[in-house]
Scaffold this motif. Sequence first.
Motif, PDB file in Angstrom:
ATOM      1  N   PHE A 166      47.488  27.859  -0.674  1.00 17.55           N
ATOM      2  CA  PHE A 166      48.222  28.881  -1.416  1.00 17.55           C
ATOM      3  C   PHE A 166      48.672  28.324  -2.768  1.00 17.55           C
ATOM      4  O   PHE A 166      48.498  28.959  -3.811  1.00 17.55           O
ATOM      5  N   MET A 167      49.231  27.117  -2.757  1.00 20.66           N
ATOM      6  CA  MET A 167      49.690  26.480  -4.000  1.00 20.66           C
ATOM      7  C   MET A 167      48.542  26.316  -4.993  1.00 20.66           C
ATOM      8  O   MET A 167      48.712  26.538  -6.189  1.00 20.66           O
ATOM      9  N   GLN A 168      47.375  25.938  -4.494  1.00 23.05           N
ATOM     10  CA  GLN A 168      46.195  25.797  -5.359  1.00 23.05           C
ATOM     11  C   GLN A 168      45.774  27.160  -5.905  1.00 23.05           C
ATOM     12  O   GLN A 168      45.477  27.295  -7.091  1.00 23.05           O
ATOM     13  N   ALA A 169      45.747  28.157  -5.032  1.00 27.23           N
ATOM     14  CA  ALA A 169      45.285  29.495  -5.415  1.00 27.23           C
ATOM     15  C   ALA A 169      46.159  30.106  -6.506  1.00 27.23           C
ATOM     16  O   ALA A 169      45.649  30.721  -7.443  1.00 27.23           O
ATOM     17  N   VAL A 170      47.488  29.922  -6.389  1.00 27.02           N
ATOM     18  CA  VAL A 170      48.409  30.567  -7.333  1.00 27.02           C
ATOM     19  C   VAL A 170      48.845  29.636  -8.462  1.00 27.02           C
ATOM     20  O   VAL A 170      49.760  29.954  -9.220  1.00 27.02           O
ATOM     21  N   GLY A 171      48.166  28.500  -8.581  1.00 28.26           N
ATOM     22  CA  GLY A 171      48.397  27.624  -9.717  1.00 28.26           C
ATOM     23  C   GLY A 171      49.673  26.809  -9.689  1.00 28.26           C
ATOM     24  O   GLY A 171      50.065  26.242 -10.703  1.00 28.26           O
ATOM     25  N   MET A 172      50.336  26.740  -8.544  1.00 30.29           N
ATOM     26  CA  MET A 172      51.498  25.856  -8.442  1.00 30.29           C
ATOM     27  C   MET A 172      51.039  24.407  -8.561  1.00 30.29           C
ATOM     28  O   MET A 172      51.799  23.537  -8.951  1.00 30.29           O
ATOM     29  N   VAL A 173      49.786  24.191  -8.206  1.00 30.77           N
ATOM     30  CA  VAL A 173      49.153  22.896  -8.363  1.00 30.77           C
ATOM     31  C   VAL A 173      47.780  23.139  -8.980  1.00 30.77           C
ATOM     32  O   VAL A 173      47.104  24.103  -8.621  1.00 30.77           O
ATOM     33  N   ASN A 174      47.414  22.321  -9.952  1.00 31.27           N
ATOM     34  CA  ASN A 174      46.100  22.445 -10.575  1.00 31.27           C
ATOM     35  C   ASN A 174      45.247  21.289 -10.074  1.00 31.27           C
ATOM     36  O   ASN A 174      45.458  20.141 -10.448  1.00 31.27           O
ATOM     37  N   ASP A 175      44.293  21.611  -9.209  1.00 26.89           N
ATOM     38  CA  ASP A 175      43.437  20.597  -8.600  1.00 26.89           C
ATOM     39  C   ASP A 175      41.988  20.680  -9.082  1.00 26.89           C
ATOM     40  O   ASP A 175      41.086  20.188  -8.398  1.00 26.89           O
ATOM     41  N   HIS A 176      41.754  21.281 -10.243  1.00 26.75           N
ATOM     42  CA  HIS A 176      40.396  21.230 -10.785  1.00 26.75           C
ATOM     43  C   HIS A 176      40.048  19.761 -11.002  1.00 26.75           C
ATOM     44  O   HIS A 176      40.833  19.017 -11.599  1.00 26.75           O
ATOM     45  N   THR A 177      38.914  19.347 -10.492  1.00 30.23           N
ATOM     46  CA  THR A 177      38.522  17.937 -10.614  1.00 30.23           C
ATOM     47  C   THR A 177      38.039  17.637 -12.034  1.00 30.23           C
ATOM     48  O   THR A 177      37.650  18.532 -12.778  1.00 30.23           O
ATOM     49  N   SER A 178      38.052  16.364 -12.390  1.00 29.70           N
ATOM     50  CA  SER A 178      37.804  15.951 -13.772  1.00 29.70           C
ATOM     51  C   SER A 178      36.416  16.338 -14.294  1.00 29.70           C
ATOM     52  O   SER A 178      36.229  16.479 -15.493  1.00 29.70           O
ATOM     53  N   SER A 179      35.459  16.553 -13.391  1.00 30.71           N
ATOM     54  CA  SER A 179      34.116  16.940 -13.835  1.00 30.71           C
ATOM     55  C   SER A 179      33.977  18.453 -14.033  1.00 30.71           C
ATOM     56  O   SER A 179      32.970  18.936 -14.544  1.00 30.71           O
ATOM     57  N   CYS A 180      35.014  19.213 -13.673  1.00 34.15           N
ATOM     58  CA  CYS A 180      34.980  20.675 -13.752  1.00 34.15           C
ATOM     59  C   CYS A 180      35.284  21.149 -15.177  1.00 34.15           C
ATOM     60  O   CYS A 180      36.152  20.603 -15.851  1.00 34.15           O
ATOM     61  N   PHE A 181      34.593  22.198 -15.604  1.00 33.94           N
ATOM     62  CA  PHE A 181      34.813  22.730 -16.962  1.00 33.94           C
ATOM     63  C   PHE A 181      36.227  23.290 -17.132  1.00 33.94           C
ATOM     64  O   PHE A 181      36.703  23.465 -18.249  1.00 33.94           O
ATOM     65  N   LYS A 182      36.942  23.571 -16.032  1.00 37.30           N
ATOM     66  CA  LYS A 182      38.314  24.092 -16.100  1.00 37.30           C
ATOM     67  C   LYS A 182      39.352  22.968 -16.226  1.00 37.30           C
ATOM     68  O   LYS A 182      40.531  23.234 -16.358  1.00 37.30           O
ATOM     69  N   PHE A 183      38.898  21.730 -16.172  1.00 33.46           N
ATOM     70  CA  PHE A 183      39.790  20.569 -16.273  1.00 33.46           C
ATOM     71  C   PHE A 183      40.094  20.362 -17.754  1.00 33.46           C
ATOM     72  O   PHE A 183      39.201  20.015 -18.529  1.00 33.46           O
ATOM     73  N   HIS A 184      41.338  20.612 -18.171  1.00 31.98           N
ATOM     74  CA  HIS A 184      41.682  20.598 -19.604  1.00 31.98           C
ATOM     75  C   HIS A 184      42.755  19.590 -19.976  1.00 31.98           C
ATOM     76  O   HIS A 184      43.483  19.797 -20.936  1.00 31.98           O
ATOM     77  N   HIS A 185      42.892  18.533 -19.248  1.00 30.98           N
ATOM     78  CA  HIS A 185      43.956  17.571 -19.581  1.00 30.98           C
ATOM     79  C   HIS A 185      43.402  16.151 -19.457  1.00 30.98           C
ATOM     80  O   HIS A 185      42.327  15.931 -18.928  1.00 30.98           O
ATOM     81  N   SER A 186      44.142  15.221 -19.969  1.00 36.39           N
ATOM     82  CA  SER A 186      43.670  13.832 -19.889  1.00 36.39           C
ATOM     83  C   SER A 186      44.377  13.129 -18.738  1.00 36.39           C
ATOM     84  O   SER A 186      45.498  13.456 -18.386  1.00 36.39           O
ATOM     85  N   CYS A 187      43.687  12.204 -18.146  1.00 34.33           N
ATOM     86  CA  CYS A 187      44.257  11.408 -17.067  1.00 34.33           C
ATOM     87  C   CYS A 187      44.825  10.127 -17.669  1.00 34.33           C
ATOM     88  O   CYS A 187      44.129   9.427 -18.395  1.00 34.33           O
ATOM     89  N   LEU A 188      46.077   9.886 -17.380  1.00 33.54           N
ATOM     90  CA  LEU A 188      46.698   8.670 -17.908  1.00 33.54           C
ATOM     91  C   LEU A 188      46.570   7.529 -16.918  1.00 33.54           C
ATOM     92  O   LEU A 188      46.528   7.689 -15.762  1.00 33.54           O
TER      93      LEU A 188
END
Length: 188
Positions: A166-188
Amino acid sequence: MKNRCFWVTDSKLYQEYHDSEWGEPVYDDAVLFEFLLLETFQAGLNWLTILNKRENFRKAFDNFDYQKIANYSDKKQQELLQNEGIIRNRLKIQSAITNAQLFMEIQKEFGSFSNFIWRFVDGKPIVNCFHQRNEVPATTEISDAISKTLKKRGFKFVGSTVMYAFMQAVGMVNDHTSSCFKFHHSCL
């Protein structure tokens, strides 16, 4: 071809869901309830099964109107049990009614279900930095806490795995993996 998260199949429906809905923050109570209902029916099943039946669920459950669902009669429950377009599980149908009633109690107490649920993540999405499928958890301490809190209030089919989905579905958590085109942030 777009690179998507590992769980997305060739299904157009699945791809559209991933590309436009999954992981997008939802603050609207009506949509939050829709996902709560769908996720509880998904318990033990494949999400694609639910997506394929989503419009049938929408028709059967009065467009996910929790105020109507909270007042479903025994006759309506029997109709739902006969509806081949949805998951015909008596306990899950009863839980949809109970959960709708409890959803409205939370709205009265917190002003909205959104206020209640988003406080578990301080009102903003947790953005993860996963590279591979085995890094993505099925549950977290937060999904455990949400599950425990909802169960204490009487909600059904809200185990920690269901609540993490549910958290993933409603965006409470963003679990798009780093190879996914929806991944828009940098990993520190």
